[in-house]
Scaffold this active site. Structure first.
Site, mmCIF file in Angstrom:
data_model
loop_
_atom_site.group_PDB
_atom_site.id
_atom_site.type_symbol
_atom_site.label_atom_id
_atom_site.label_comp_id
_atom_site.label_asym_id
_atom_site.label_seq_id
_atom_site.Cartn_x
_atom_site.Cartn_y
_atom_site.Cartn_z
ATOM 1 N N GLY A 33 -0.676 -31.514 23.089
ATOM 2 C CA GLY A 33 -0.995 -31.728 21.680
ATOM 3 C C GLY A 33 -0.326 -32.979 21.150
ATOM 4 O O GLY A 33 -0.003 -33.895 21.914
ATOM 5 N N CYS A 34 -0.094 -33.011 19.869
ATOM 6 C CA CYS A 34 0.507 -34.164 19.214
ATOM 7 C C CYS A 34 1.849 -34.526 19.853
ATOM 8 O O CYS A 34 2.754 -33.691 19.938
ATOM 9 C CB CYS A 34 0.713 -33.866 17.737
ATOM 10 S SG CYS A 34 1.649 -35.124 16.845
ATOM 11 N N PHE A 35 1.985 -35.778 20.288
ATOM 12 C CA PHE A 35 3.223 -36.142 20.984
ATOM 13 C C PHE A 35 4.438 -36.170 20.070
ATOM 14 O O PHE A 35 5.571 -36.120 20.537
ATOM 15 C CB PHE A 35 3.098 -37.438 21.786
ATOM 16 C CG PHE A 35 2.483 -38.633 21.103
ATOM 17 C CD1 PHE A 35 2.580 -38.848 19.744
ATOM 18 C CD2 PHE A 35 1.795 -39.569 21.863
ATOM 19 C CE1 PHE A 35 2.030 -39.974 19.134
ATOM 20 C CE2 PHE A 35 1.233 -40.710 21.268
ATOM 21 C CZ PHE A 35 1.358 -40.902 19.893
ATOM 22 N N TRP A 36 4.243 -36.237 18.773
ATOM 23 C CA TRP A 36 5.387 -36.157 17.861
ATOM 24 C C TRP A 36 6.093 -34.811 18.043
ATOM 25 O O TRP A 36 7.317 -34.733 18.078
ATOM 26 C CB TRP A 36 4.950 -36.283 16.411
ATOM 27 C CG TRP A 36 4.347 -37.603 16.032
ATOM 28 C CD1 TRP A 36 4.436 -38.780 16.710
ATOM 29 C CD2 TRP A 36 3.551 -37.862 14.873
ATOM 30 N NE1 TRP A 36 3.748 -39.759 16.038
ATOM 31 C CE2 TRP A 36 3.199 -39.234 14.907
ATOM 32 C CE3 TRP A 36 3.104 -37.073 13.811
ATOM 33 C CZ2 TRP A 36 2.416 -39.832 13.915
ATOM 34 C CZ3 TRP A 36 2.316 -37.661 12.823
ATOM 35 C CH2 TRP A 36 1.992 -39.034 12.880
ATOM 36 N N CYS A 37 5.286 -33.744 18.126
ATOM 37 C CA CYS A 37 5.836 -32.392 18.273
ATOM 38 C C CYS A 37 6.536 -32.234 19.618
ATOM 39 O O CYS A 37 7.650 -31.705 19.695
ATOM 40 C CB CYS A 37 4.724 -31.356 18.178
ATOM 41 S SG CYS A 37 3.806 -31.347 16.617
#
Length: 200
Positions: A33-37
């Site tokens: 998923g979102c690489f920030w997370c």
């Protein structure tokens, strides 16, 4: 021993230690998923030396974030993790991986939809491939998830670092709505579940 010589010895010792550490380090490349997370979680694990957000799995060289967001580059948002296998194993890396995203959701994590958010393990060796596939078999056998796991297990080919502003995004932008509502609950859940594996 003179101060200058002491400094020289100290610098040499540090340099040799860095070489040994780099030599022993392993790499894992994961899409969840979102690489920030994902970066916000793995950066806190004991034994993890660095986490870099980026793109992998597509055909376009040096893609930009806006291009990847279209879902037409073939790339997934990933994190490239450098870790010390003497402190944390690839199996333990995968244990966290299975926990911090939904591996049964095809091309989607929460409100983030598209092939760029797919669940993927880009293996760097035959050993990593074997470990990943055996882990998936065991998860199926133990019926850990209600639906089939759709995680890709594919060979690593290339990694393209994301733009600078993506790195340490949660740490630098923790008060933004997405960070508060999406990343923070995930990080807090992770900390509670893996408190014995966190960096001090």
């Amino acid at each position: 021993m003179s101060i200058l010589k002491q400094i020289t010895v100290l610098i040499t010792t540090i340099f040799i230690g860095m070489i040994v550490e780099a030599k022993n380090a392993e790499t894992a490349t994961l899409g969840a998923g979102c690489f920030w997370c994902v970066e916000a979680v793995f950066d806190q694990l004991k034994g993890v030396e660095s986490v870099q957000s980026g793109y992998s799995g597509g055909d376009i060289k040096n893609p930009a974030y806006k291009e990847v967001c279209t879902g037409r580059t073939g790339h997934a948002e990933v994190v490239q993790i450098t870790f010390n296998p003497e402190l944390i194993t690839f199996e333990e890396i995968l244990e966290v991986f299975w926990t911090v995203h939904d591996p049964t959701s095809l091309n989607r994590q929460g409100a983030d939809v598209g092939t760029q958010y797919r669940s993927a393990i880009f293996y760097h060796s035959e050993k990593q491939k074997e470990v990943a596939n055996e882990y998936i078999k065991q998860l199926h056998y133990d019926k850990v998830f209600d639906k089939p796991i759709v995680t890709e297990v594919v060979p690593f080919e290339a990694f393209y670092p994301a733009e600078d502003y993506h790195n340490d995004y949660y740490e630098r932008n923790g008060d933004q709505p997405y960070c508060r509502m999406v990343i923070r609950p995930k990080v807090n859940k992770f900390k509670k579940q893996f408190k014995d594996k966190l960096k001090k």
